[in-house]
Design a protein around this motif. Structure first.
Motif, short mmCIF file in Angstrom:
data_model
loop_
_atom_site.label_atom_id
_atom_site.label_comp_id
_atom_site.label_asym_id
_atom_site.label_seq_id
_atom_site.Cartn_x
_atom_site.Cartn_y
_atom_site.Cartn_z
N SER A 130 -50.70 -1.96 -57.31
CA SER A 130 -51.31 -0.74 -56.77
C SER A 130 -50.25 0.07 -56.03
CB SER A 130 -52.44 -1.11 -55.81
OG SER A 130 -52.91 0.03 -55.15
N ASN A 131 -50.35 1.39 -56.09
CA ASN A 131 -49.41 2.23 -55.36
C ASN A 131 -50.13 3.01 -54.27
OD1 ASN A 131 -50.81 4.01 -57.02
ND2 ASN A 131 -49.05 5.36 -57.29
N VAL A 132 -51.30 2.53 -53.84
CA VAL A 132 -52.10 3.21 -52.83
C VAL A 132 -51.85 2.55 -51.47
CG1 VAL A 132 -54.42 3.85 -52.07
CG2 VAL A 132 -53.87 3.80 -54.51
N LEU A 133 -51.40 3.34 -50.50
CA LEU A 133 -51.17 2.86 -49.14
C LEU A 133 -52.41 3.07 -48.30
CD1 LEU A 133 -47.57 4.29 -48.66
CD2 LEU A 133 -48.18 1.91 -49.01
N ALA A 134 -52.57 2.25 -47.27
CA ALA A 134 -53.82 2.25 -46.49
C ALA A 134 -53.82 3.29 -45.37
CB ALA A 134 -54.05 0.86 -45.91
N HIS A 135 -52.72 4.05 -45.21
CA HIS A 135 -52.61 4.99 -44.11
C HIS A 135 -52.05 6.33 -44.59
CE1 HIS A 135 -53.26 1.39 -41.79
NE2 HIS A 135 -52.13 0.86 -42.23
N PRO A 136 -52.09 7.35 -43.75
CA PRO A 136 -51.47 8.63 -44.12
C PRO A 136 -49.97 8.67 -43.86
CG PRO A 136 -52.64 8.87 -42.05
CD PRO A 136 -52.89 7.47 -42.52
N TYR A 137 -49.35 7.51 -43.73
CA TYR A 137 -47.91 7.38 -43.55
C TYR A 137 -47.51 5.99 -44.02
CZ TYR A 137 -50.38 6.21 -39.28
OH TYR A 137 -51.32 5.76 -38.39
N CYS A 138 -46.21 5.75 -44.09
CA CYS A 138 -45.70 4.50 -44.67
C CYS A 138 -45.33 3.51 -43.57
CB CYS A 138 -44.47 4.79 -45.54
SG CYS A 138 -44.79 5.95 -46.88
N LEU A 139 -45.95 2.33 -43.60
CA LEU A 139 -45.64 1.25 -42.67
C LEU A 139 -45.20 0.02 -43.46
CD1 LEU A 139 -48.64 1.51 -40.16
CD2 LEU A 139 -46.32 2.39 -39.86
N HIS A 140 -44.28 -0.75 -42.91
CA HIS A 140 -43.73 -1.90 -43.61
C HIS A 140 -44.80 -2.95 -43.96
CE1 HIS A 140 -41.44 -5.76 -43.96
NE2 HIS A 140 -40.74 -5.00 -44.78
N PRO A 141 -45.70 -3.34 -43.03
CA PRO A 141 -46.71 -4.35 -43.39
C PRO A 141 -47.58 -3.93 -44.57
CG PRO A 141 -46.64 -4.04 -41.01
CD PRO A 141 -45.80 -2.95 -41.61
N ASN A 142 -47.80 -2.64 -44.71
CA ASN A 142 -48.59 -2.12 -45.82
C ASN A 142 -47.79 -2.12 -47.13
OD1 ASN A 142 -50.54 0.95 -46.32
ND2 ASN A 142 -50.83 -1.10 -47.10
N LEU A 143 -46.51 -1.75 -47.03
CA LEU A 143 -45.67 -1.63 -48.22
C LEU A 143 -45.38 -2.98 -48.88
CD1 LEU A 143 -43.16 1.13 -47.08
CD2 LEU A 143 -44.58 1.23 -49.13
N ILE A 144 -45.20 -4.03 -48.08
CA ILE A 144 -44.83 -5.33 -48.68
C ILE A 144 -46.01 -5.99 -49.39
CG2 ILE A 144 -42.92 -5.79 -47.10
CD1 ILE A 144 -44.76 -7.71 -45.59
#
Length: 315
Positions: free
Chosen positions: A174-188
């Motif tokens: 998936s390429n959908v992030l859980a926030h309106p910005y990029c955080l490391h815990p979300n990206l990994i």
């Protein structure tokens, strides 16, 4: 087939940001409080820096550290501002991979600087109470500058490997992030490969920064309480503790949302997505808004400094 592969490759060069789940229909309205919060954060912290720079009476360790905190909090706000407003105001959710990694780097870098400055401010309060006669000779302006530089260098050095480690991973889930910005815990969570190295290094950074900083803050206040209790005068004890109130409020405002967000990421895998989003927004947006207000209300010198700079005729 070639066209399909090219399209897939293009899709994985960018991520999709998410607003607050379930509130998509009101995203335009949500931009109003977000804009107000950013305005308060940027204006408030800029005003703190301006007042400390202009007022010679505030060229003291406590206020120099406060100006460093204000700068790092402006950095956090400016790092998140573009994508947050894009998502809520213009419904633009796409962000390029390199832009996402750069944003992640700056958000975490300035957040780590925040934590480091809060520890430096705890040290400042301890020295002021424990050894008031030599306080000014210990924390000289060059030493304060070196502490600030050390905090910045440590933050940048520890964060630089994160985007490099992420860049080597294939993002084909998936390429959908859980926030309106990029955080490391979300990206990994997104790569379709082994992310143990990234997770372990992320944990190492967490322990070396927030972990050690919070430990040193706790030790500093343990020594402060011990020193205050040894004072004979009740008035002296109250006066000493009163100088710590603003800093204690800043520590609570900073660490409470961060601990909450960490707990949600670690143990709240089945928690509603809206909880993840709200906790992340509180962690990154609320401290930069509240800290200038806390220090201007609780610290008489800062309040007077605002008056001298912005209302000179009345002061």
């Amino acid at each position: 087939m070639d066209v399909h592969n090219a399209a897939s490759k293009k899709a994985w060069d960018r991520f999709l940001l998410t607003g607050i789940p379930g509130w998509e229909a009101g995203s335009a309205w949500l931009s109003v409080p977000f804009c107000l919060m950013y305005a308060v954060a940027l204006v408030g912290n800029s005003a703190v820096v301006l007042v400390v720079v202009k007022d010679q009476n505030l060229h003291k360790p406590m206020y120099l550290f406060l100006s460093m905190l204000a700068v790092s909090e402006m950095g956090v706000s400016l790092s998140t501002l573009p994508t947050v407003l894009n998502v809520f105001l213009f419904s633009s959710r796409e962000i390029g991979m390199d832009s996402c990694f750069a944003q992640m780097f700056f958000i975490h870098c300035f957040s780590i600087m925040d934590s480091g400055v809060l520890w430096a401010m705890a040290l400042d309060r301890f020295l002021a109470i424990y050894n008031p006669l030599q306080y000014a000779t210990i924390l000289t302006t060059p030493r304060i500058a070196m502490i600030g530089l050390g905090i910045a260098v440590k933050s940048v050095t520890l964060l630089l490997p994160l985007p490099v480690l992420l860049r080597r991973l294939p993002f084909c889930g998936s390429n959908v992030l859980a926030h309106p910005y990029c955080l490391h815990p979300n990206l990994i969570r997104l790569p379709c490969a082994d992310t143990r190295v990234n997770s372990l290094y992320g944990l190492f950074v967490l322990l070396c920064t927030f972990g050690l900083d919070s430990l040193f803050i706790l030790l500093s206040y343990t020594m402060i309480v011990k020193t205050v209790l040894s004072m004979a005068s009740k008035e002296g004890r109250l006066k000493a503790l009163n100088t710590c109130v603003s800093h204690i409020c800043a520590v609570v405002v900073y660490y409470t949302p961060m601990i909450g967000l960490s707990m949600v990421y670690r143990f709240g895998k089945h928690a509603p997505p809206v909880l993840h989003s709200l906790m992340a927004n509180v962690y990154l947006l609320v401290p930069p808004v509240l800290n200038p207000i806390i220090y201007s209300i609780k610290t008489k010198e800062i309040f007077k400094g605002f008056g001298k700079v912005f209302l000179p005729k009345k002061f």
